[in-house]
Design a protein around this motif. Structure first.
Motif, PDB file in Angstrom:
ATOM      1  N   THR A  25       0.787  -1.244   0.000  1.00  0.00           N
ATOM      2  CA  THR A  25       0.000   0.000   0.000  1.00  0.00           C
ATOM      3  C   THR A  25       0.812   1.283   0.000  1.00  0.00           C
ATOM      4  N   SER A  30      -3.253   4.312  -0.204  1.00  0.00           N
ATOM      5  CA  SER A  30      -4.396   4.510   0.678  1.00  0.00           C
ATOM      6  C   SER A  30      -4.604   5.992   0.917  1.00  0.00           C
ATOM      7  N   HIS A  89     -11.918   6.133   5.063  1.00  0.00           N
ATOM      8  CA  HIS A  89     -10.536   5.841   4.703  1.00  0.00           C
ATOM      9  C   HIS A  89     -10.537   4.601   3.818  1.00  0.00           C
ATOM     10  N   LEU A 135      -8.296   1.731   1.666  1.00  0.00           N
ATOM     11  CA  LEU A 135      -6.972   1.111   1.628  1.00  0.00           C
ATOM     12  C   LEU A 135      -6.382   1.154   0.228  1.00  0.00           C
ATOM     13  N   LEU A 145       1.261  -3.021   8.110  1.00  0.00           N
ATOM     14  CA  LEU A 145       0.824  -1.771   7.477  1.00  0.00           C
ATOM     15  C   LEU A 145       1.390  -0.568   8.237  1.00  0.00           C
ATOM     16  N   GLU A 151      -4.401   2.795   7.997  1.00  0.00           N
ATOM     17  CA  GLU A 151      -4.333   1.591   7.178  1.00  0.00           C
ATOM     18  C   GLU A 151      -4.514   0.355   8.047  1.00  0.00           C
ATOM     19  N   HIS A 182      -7.988  -1.280   8.862  1.00  0.00           N
ATOM     20  CA  HIS A 182      -8.651  -2.206   7.952  1.00  0.00           C
ATOM     21  C   HIS A 182      -8.324  -3.657   8.266  1.00  0.00           C
TER      22      HIS A 182
END
Lengths: 161, 127, 93
Positions: free
Chosen positions: A87, A91, A134, A136, B37, B42, B45
């Motif tokens: 990521t 994100s 939010h 990802l 993460l 982040e 999630h």
């Protein structure tokens, strides 16, 4: 039904929960009805209004849609988590205007968005009617906006408004 | 109500095992995400993997095994699934809101600013 | 035969859940901020609940489901109150 139970959905849910935990017998059914009446009377004292459902047929459609999306986003988030790049810069926050105003509808939308891996509900601004979520994986932001506006919101407005 | 593992019919054992292994591995992936993460928003999630299909797979597997072995529907596990599905979003939402609040009060530029009644864009360009 | 399948599957399941719990504890120790620790606590509660479900299948007894339900409820209440504290604790400061 509504004359006895101010909150028919809550009463039904309590009866089913009691029977599942204590076993399906006639005696337990009577106790479950008693518990449901007591609980709804208690909630009546708090003065909440029961959400009125306009279109029951849309509920299975919404449930099926959520089931499928949760399954796919599970796979997508698993891939993102286990991939090497993890990521980097993908994100971010999204501010989405919503037309939905019904509190129950917004609550269901919040639960659906948060329980789907990959999207998390953070805030709702009632004066602007916008939610902050939010995400990802922002690469799919267009698909996500379309999904929220045209599928979830439309179905929730059919159900609650 | 108890039974021995050898009493479970073979098809139920295999099917239930598959679902339970999938559920447990998804929960593990969620925990890996929690560690890997980089930022809090982040990481928020990651646990939903464990609470959506992680829990769902485990519950489904155990329901299959219990129902097939005791030859009558064992459904009360579904209460756990319903309960987890309803409560996890509430906790994550509250946690996300409090994190947003803390970041905003510290003036962290990475979070979206407090929506101003005049114009939210002005606040953002002022950062 | 089915006992072997189930025992192997439950080894994998309980091993994966135990590893997940260790990772949650790791995140809880690392932090870096209070909200990260609370998030890890929430995930730890969920793992403990699933661990109890696996115990229930292993022992073939339904008594563990009530325990799992209670663990889930305790986790919910704990996380909500801690999240609430994060917001209010800052206000008082």
């Amino acid at each position: 039904m509504t004359a006895i139970f101010t909150y028919p959905l809550l009463a039904l849910g309590l009866v089913v929960m009691w029977l599942l935990l204590a076993g399906f017998t006639l005696g337990q059914f009577v106790v479950a009805i008693g518990v449901a009446i007591l609980a709804t009377e208690g909630l009546k004292a708090l003065g909440e209004t029961s959400p009125r459902i306009r279109r029951w047929l849309a509920i299975p459609e919404l449930a099926g849609l959520v089931f499928r999306d949760v399954l796919w986003s599970n796979i997508a988030v698993t891939r993102i988590t286990l991939s090497q790049k993890a990521t980097k810069g993908h994100s971010g926050f999204l501010t989405i205007p919503v037309r939905l105003r019904n509190p129950s509808g917004l609550a269901v939308l919040a639960i659906v968005l948060t329980s789907t891996p990959g999207t998390a509900w953070l805030d709702y601004n009632s004066t602007q009617g916008a939610i902050i979520i939010h995400v990802l994986d922002l690469d799919d932001a267009e698909t996500l906006l379309d999904l929220i506006a045209n599928r979830y919101e439309r179905l929730l407005m059919e159900i609650f408004e | 109500m108890t039974f021995d593992l050898a009493d479970v019919p073979l098809w139920a054992a295999i099917l239930g095992s598959i679902f339970m292994v999938i559920g447990a591995l998804l929960t593990l992936v969620g925990a890996i995400g929690l560690v890997r993460l980089p930022t809090f928003y982040e990481r928020i999630h990651a646990p939903t993997l464990g609470t959506s299909w992680g829990t769902g797979g485990m519950i489904l597997g155990s329901m299959i095994i219990f129902t097939a072995t005791t030859a009558r529907p064992v459904l009360h596990e579904i209460l756990i699934a319903i309960f987890v599905t309803l409560t996890t979003p509430v906790t994550l939402m509250m946690l996300g809101r409090s994190a947003l609040y803390r970041d905003r009060s510290e003036g962290n530029p990475e979070v979206p600013p407090e929506p101003n009644i005049k114009d939210a864009v002005d606040v953002k360009s002022g950062d | 035969m089915s006992a072997i399948v189930l025992v192997v599957a439950l080894w994998i399941v309980q091993g994966a859940l135990a590893a997940a719990m260790c990772l949650c504890v790791l995140r809880m120790i690392q932090g870096p901020r209070a909200q990260d620790r609370i998030l890890a606590l929430d995930a730890l509660y969920i793992c403990a609940m699933l661990q109890l479900v696996a115990f229930g299948v292993r022992s073939g007894s339904t008594i563990y489901f009530e325990a799992a339900l209670i663990i889930g409820m305790l986790g919910f209440v704990a996380t909500v109150s801690l999240a609430k504290f994060l917001m209010r604790g800052e206000v008082i400061e």
